[in-house]
Scaffold this motif. Structure first.
Motif, PDB file in Angstrom:
ATOM      1  N   ALA A   1      30.061 -61.862  26.519  1.00  0.00           N
ATOM      2  CA  ALA A   1      29.833 -60.916  25.422  1.00  0.00           C
ATOM      3  C   ALA A   1      28.772 -59.888  25.795  1.00  0.00           C
ATOM      4  O   ALA A   1      28.903 -58.694  25.485  1.00  0.00           O
ATOM      5  N   LYS A   2      27.718 -60.340  26.462  1.00  0.00           N
ATOM      6  CA  LYS A   2      26.664 -59.421  26.905  1.00  0.00           C
ATOM      7  C   LYS A   2      27.231 -58.387  27.873  1.00  0.00           C
ATOM      8  O   LYS A   2      27.010 -57.174  27.728  1.00  0.00           O
ATOM      9  N   LYS A   3      27.989 -58.849  28.851  1.00  0.00           N
ATOM     10  CA  LYS A   3      28.573 -57.955  29.850  1.00  0.00           C
ATOM     11  C   LYS A   3      29.540 -56.959  29.216  1.00  0.00           C
ATOM     12  O   LYS A   3      29.661 -55.817  29.671  1.00  0.00           O
ATOM     13  N   SER A   4      30.207 -57.380  28.145  1.00  0.00           N
ATOM     14  CA  SER A   4      31.215 -56.540  27.502  1.00  0.00           C
ATOM     15  C   SER A   4      30.632 -55.537  26.519  1.00  0.00           C
ATOM     16  O   SER A   4      31.346 -54.652  26.047  1.00  0.00           O
ATOM     17  N   GLY A   5      29.350 -55.693  26.174  1.00  0.00           N
ATOM     18  CA  GLY A   5      28.705 -54.722  25.299  1.00  0.00           C
ATOM     19  C   GLY A   5      28.522 -55.159  23.863  1.00  0.00           C
ATOM     20  O   GLY A   5      28.295 -54.319  22.979  1.00  0.00           O
ATOM     21  N   ALA A   6      28.596 -56.461  23.591  1.00  0.00           N
ATOM     22  CA  ALA A   6      28.353 -56.957  22.235  1.00  0.00           C
ATOM     23  C   ALA A   6      26.896 -56.714  21.845  1.00  0.00           C
ATOM     24  O   ALA A   6      25.992 -56.708  22.685  1.00  0.00           O
ATOM     25  N   ALA A   7      26.685 -56.523  20.547  1.00  0.00           N
ATOM     26  CA  ALA A   7      25.326 -56.319  20.044  1.00  0.00           C
ATOM     27  C   ALA A   7      24.582 -57.637  19.893  1.00  0.00           C
ATOM     28  O   ALA A   7      23.348 -57.678  19.955  1.00  0.00           O
ATOM     29  N   ALA A   8      25.325 -58.727  19.667  1.00  0.00           N
ATOM     30  CA  ALA A   8      24.714 -60.046  19.481  1.00  0.00           C
ATOM     31  C   ALA A   8      25.800 -61.097  19.602  1.00  0.00           C
ATOM     32  O   ALA A   8      27.001 -60.805  19.565  1.00  0.00           O
TER      33      ALA A   8
ATOM     34  N   ILE B   1      35.320 -54.786  21.041  1.00  0.00           N
ATOM     35  CA  ILE B   1      34.261 -53.883  21.501  1.00  0.00           C
ATOM     36  C   ILE B   1      34.849 -52.571  21.998  1.00  0.00           C
ATOM     37  O   ILE B   1      34.344 -51.479  21.700  1.00  0.00           O
ATOM     38  N   GLU B   2      35.937 -52.677  22.740  1.00  0.00           N
ATOM     39  CA  GLU B   2      36.585 -51.476  23.277  1.00  0.00           C
ATOM     40  C   GLU B   2      37.102 -50.582  22.155  1.00  0.00           C
ATOM     41  O   GLU B   2      36.914 -49.365  22.172  1.00  0.00           O
ATOM     42  N   GLN B   3      37.735 -51.186  21.138  1.00  0.00           N
ATOM     43  CA  GLN B   3      38.314 -50.395  20.057  1.00  0.00           C
ATOM     44  C   GLN B   3      37.235 -49.838  19.127  1.00  0.00           C
ATOM     45  O   GLN B   3      37.370 -48.719  18.621  1.00  0.00           O
ATOM     46  N   ALA B   4      36.179 -50.613  18.901  1.00  0.00           N
ATOM     47  CA  ALA B   4      35.077 -50.117  18.067  1.00  0.00           C
ATOM     48  C   ALA B   4      34.397 -48.923  18.716  1.00  0.00           C
ATOM     49  O   ALA B   4      33.920 -48.010  18.029  1.00  0.00           O
ATOM     50  N   ALA B   5      34.344 -48.923  20.042  1.00  0.00           N
ATOM     51  CA  ALA B   5      33.872 -47.767  20.821  1.00  0.00           C
ATOM     52  C   ALA B   5      32.513 -47.255  20.360  1.00  0.00           C
ATOM     53  O   ALA B   5      32.286 -46.042  20.281  1.00  0.00           O
ATOM     54  N   GLY B   6      31.623 -48.187  20.018  1.00  0.00           N
ATOM     55  CA  GLY B   6      30.273 -47.807  19.645  1.00  0.00           C
ATOM     56  C   GLY B   6      30.117 -47.290  18.231  1.00  0.00           C
ATOM     57  O   GLY B   6      29.007 -46.939  17.816  1.00  0.00           O
ATOM     58  N   ARG B   7      31.210 -47.240  17.458  1.00  0.00           N
ATOM     59  CA  ARG B   7      31.104 -46.732  16.087  1.00  0.00           C
ATOM     60  C   ARG B   7      30.336 -47.686  15.187  1.00  0.00           C
ATOM     61  O   ARG B   7      29.620 -47.251  14.277  1.00  0.00           O
ATOM     62  N   VAL B   8      30.498 -48.973  15.395  1.00  0.00           N
ATOM     63  CA  VAL B   8      29.723 -50.006  14.703  1.00  0.00           C
ATOM     64  C   VAL B   8      29.424 -51.093  15.721  1.00  0.00           C
ATOM     65  O   VAL B   8      30.152 -51.252  16.709  1.00  0.00           O
ATOM     66  N   PRO B   9      28.356 -51.863  15.505  1.00  0.00           N
ATOM     67  CA  PRO B   9      28.085 -52.969  16.430  1.00  0.00           C
ATOM     68  C   PRO B   9      29.089 -54.102  16.268  1.00  0.00           C
ATOM     69  O   PRO B   9      29.636 -54.318  15.186  1.00  0.00           O
ATOM     70  N   VAL B  10      29.318 -54.811  17.360  1.00  0.00           N
ATOM     71  CA  VAL B  10      30.196 -55.979  17.355  1.00  0.00           C
ATOM     72  C   VAL B  10      29.371 -57.227  17.640  1.00  0.00           C
ATOM     73  O   VAL B  10      28.621 -57.275  18.621  1.00  0.00           O
ATOM     74  N   ILE B  11      29.505 -58.202  16.761  1.00  0.00           N
ATOM     75  CA  ILE B  11      28.874 -59.508  16.933  1.00  0.00           C
ATOM     76  C   ILE B  11      29.956 -60.450  17.445  1.00  0.00           C
ATOM     77  O   ILE B  11      30.976 -60.656  16.780  1.00  0.00           O
ATOM     78  N   ALA B  12      29.749 -60.989  18.626  1.00  0.00           N
ATOM     79  CA  ALA B  12      30.761 -61.833  19.255  1.00  0.00           C
ATOM     80  C   ALA B  12      30.509 -63.298  18.934  1.00  0.00           C
ATOM     81  O   ALA B  12      29.394 -63.797  19.102  1.00  0.00           O
ATOM     82  N   GLY B  13      31.552 -63.977  18.474  1.00  0.00           N
ATOM     83  CA  GLY B  13      31.433 -65.412  18.270  1.00  0.00           C
ATOM     84  C   GLY B  13      31.249 -66.106  19.607  1.00  0.00           C
ATOM     85  O   GLY B  13      32.091 -65.993  20.501  1.00  0.00           O
ATOM     86  N   CYS B  14      30.135 -66.807  19.749  1.00  0.00           N
ATOM     87  CA  CYS B  14      29.805 -67.455  21.022  1.00  0.00           C
ATOM     88  C   CYS B  14      29.529 -68.953  20.863  1.00  0.00           C
ATOM     89  O   CYS B  14      29.083 -69.606  21.799  1.00  0.00           O
ATOM     90  N   GLY B  15      29.786 -69.480  19.687  1.00  0.00           N
ATOM     91  CA  GLY B  15      29.433 -70.866  19.419  1.00  0.00           C
ATOM     92  C   GLY B  15      30.332 -71.848  20.137  1.00  0.00           C
ATOM     93  O   GLY B  15      31.496 -71.580  20.431  1.00  0.00           O
ATOM     94  N   SER B  16      29.784 -73.007  20.414  1.00  0.00           N
ATOM     95  CA  SER B  16      30.527 -74.103  21.022  1.00  0.00           C
ATOM     96  C   SER B  16      29.736 -75.389  20.813  1.00  0.00           C
ATOM     97  O   SER B  16      28.512 -75.348  20.611  1.00  0.00           O
ATOM     98  N   ASN B  17      30.440 -76.524  20.869  1.00  0.00           N
ATOM     99  CA  ASN B  17      29.702 -77.798  20.857  1.00  0.00           C
ATOM    100  C   ASN B  17      29.352 -78.226  22.275  1.00  0.00           C
ATOM    101  O   ASN B  17      28.859 -79.333  22.492  1.00  0.00           O
ATOM    102  N   ASP B  18      29.598 -77.362  23.238  1.00  0.00           N
ATOM    103  CA  ASP B  18      29.201 -77.541  24.634  1.00  0.00           C
ATOM    104  C   ASP B  18      28.263 -76.389  24.976  1.00  0.00           C
ATOM    105  O   ASP B  18      28.673 -75.226  25.018  1.00  0.00           O
ATOM    106  N   THR B  19      27.003 -76.679  25.176  1.00  0.00           N
ATOM    107  CA  THR B  19      25.997 -75.635  25.395  1.00  0.00           C
ATOM    108  C   THR B  19      26.369 -74.734  26.560  1.00  0.00           C
ATOM    109  O   THR B  19      26.208 -73.507  26.501  1.00  0.00           O
ATOM    110  N   ARG B  20      26.916 -75.312  27.617  1.00  0.00           N
ATOM    111  CA  ARG B  20      27.280 -74.501  28.783  1.00  0.00           C
ATOM    112  C   ARG B  20      28.423 -73.540  28.455  1.00  0.00           C
ATOM    113  O   ARG B  20      28.458 -72.418  28.961  1.00  0.00           O
ATOM    114  N   ASN B  21      29.352 -73.983  27.609  1.00  0.00           N
ATOM    115  CA  ASN B  21      30.443 -73.088  27.238  1.00  0.00           C
ATOM    116  C   ASN B  21      29.943 -71.977  26.321  1.00  0.00           C
ATOM    117  O   ASN B  21      30.406 -70.835  26.402  1.00  0.00           O
ATOM    118  N   ALA B  22      28.988 -72.298  25.448  1.00  0.00           N
ATOM    119  CA  ALA B  22      28.382 -71.258  24.615  1.00  0.00           C
ATOM    120  C   ALA B  22      27.690 -70.221  25.489  1.00  0.00           C
ATOM    121  O   ALA B  22      27.792 -69.013  25.232  1.00  0.00           O
TER     122      ALA B  22
END
Length: 295
Positions: free
Chosen positions: A91-98, A63-84
């Motif tokens: 990812a939300k706090k860091s500025g991911a688009a999704a 996200i930092e390197q993209a610097a808003g030039r393109v959106p970043v989709i952060a992998g957030c998957g897990s088999n533990d719902t709380r970890n996801a």
């Protein structure tokens, strides 16, 4: 919300550690060559072998390197719902688009379990969700009715799907059940063209790691309805699509990147190992066939 050529970025390693300088260069190179968005910490990014601290650092750097030039989709998957949820909050706090949220693997939840899992994420974090269905890896299949129910229930939260089921009929099923504007992205490079013809918006791609300009041109041809050109570009890319899976992924694409850039290593983490000599030959031939490397 998303469209075009979207590489599922590799996570470069050097000496067993995250190679942050190489990753920053990779992000810049992707954007300069037309990638429309970036996925950090997806399957190709070896998220399953990253610690949570490493996982979050990779997302943060992207996200930092993209610097808003393109959106970043952060992998957030897990088999533990709380970890996801933990990944999504970061990812939300860091500025991911999704957040790209794969169906929980190994647990083998029922469709009711999938609905409960994704509902919990949608209700407990306001980061948009891209569903990720890849039953060949997770065993669990997010069925059409489940996708329709989730998107209908959370239209502002669940905004897209990456479908790597290999079933092209699902594009029409989702369009009929949700609407024509729902963002569908192919998760299979070799099906990108027919997926787009059925109504897909783009591809979250392995091949785009190593051939970003060619993949961006391919999408542009599709979007302009220049089917003759799209087929010609598809023919050039096709051997490369298959070569990327000539051994356990992402070993072949990391080898391919090491052939294109001397600042990237082919290193993967156990239990993966570097690809075989046979796979390397397939990758080399495909790189030449696509015009990525000179013959």
């Amino acid at each position: 919300m998303f469209s075009g050529s979207i590489p599922a970025l590799v996570t470069p390693f050097r000496g067993g550690a995250f190679d942050e300088p190489a990753f920053r260069r990779l992000v810049d190179w992707q954007i300069e060559n037309g990638s429309a968005a970036l996925v950090a910490c997806g399957t190709t990014g070896e998220a399953s072998t990253l610690s949570n601290a490493e996982h979050h650092r990779v997302i943060e750097v992207c996200i930092e390197q993209a610097a808003g030039r393109v959106p970043v989709i952060a992998g957030c998957g897990s088999n533990d719902t709380r970890n996801a949820q933990l990944h999504m909050n970061f990812a939300k706090k860091s500025g991911a688009a999704a957040g790209l949220c794969v169906a929980p693997y190994y647990n083998r939840p029922s469709q009711r379990g999938l609905i409960a899992h994704f509902s919990y994420l949608a209700e407990n974090c306001d980061l948009p969700i891209v569903l990720y269905n890849v039953p060949a890896r997770t065993v669990t299949d997010i069925l059409d009715d489940t996708v329709v129910e989730l998107v209908t229930k959370y239209p502002d939260r669940i905004v897209a799907i990456k479908d790597a089921s290999g079933d092209l009929s699902r594009v029409a099923d989702h369009r009929m059940g949700i609407g024509r504007d729902f963002c569908q992205l192919s998760g299979n490079d070799e099906l990108w063209l027919p997926h787009a013809a059925a109504g897909g918006r783009g591809c979250i791609s392995v091949t785009a790691n190593v051939a970003p300009k060619l993949c961006a041109e391919f999408h542009a041809a599709i979007a302009a309805n220049e089917l003759k050109l799209a087929r010609e570009l598809n023919d050039r890319l096709f051997p490369l699509h298959y070569a990327m899976f000539s051994d356990a992924s992402p070993a072949p694409v990391k080898y391919a990147l090491s052939r294109v850039h001397d600042w990237l290593q082919p290193e993967v983490r156990l239990p993966l190992v570097e690809c075989s000599d046979e796979a390397k030959r397939a990758v080399d031939e495909a790189l030449v066939s696509a015009g990525v490397l000179a013959g």
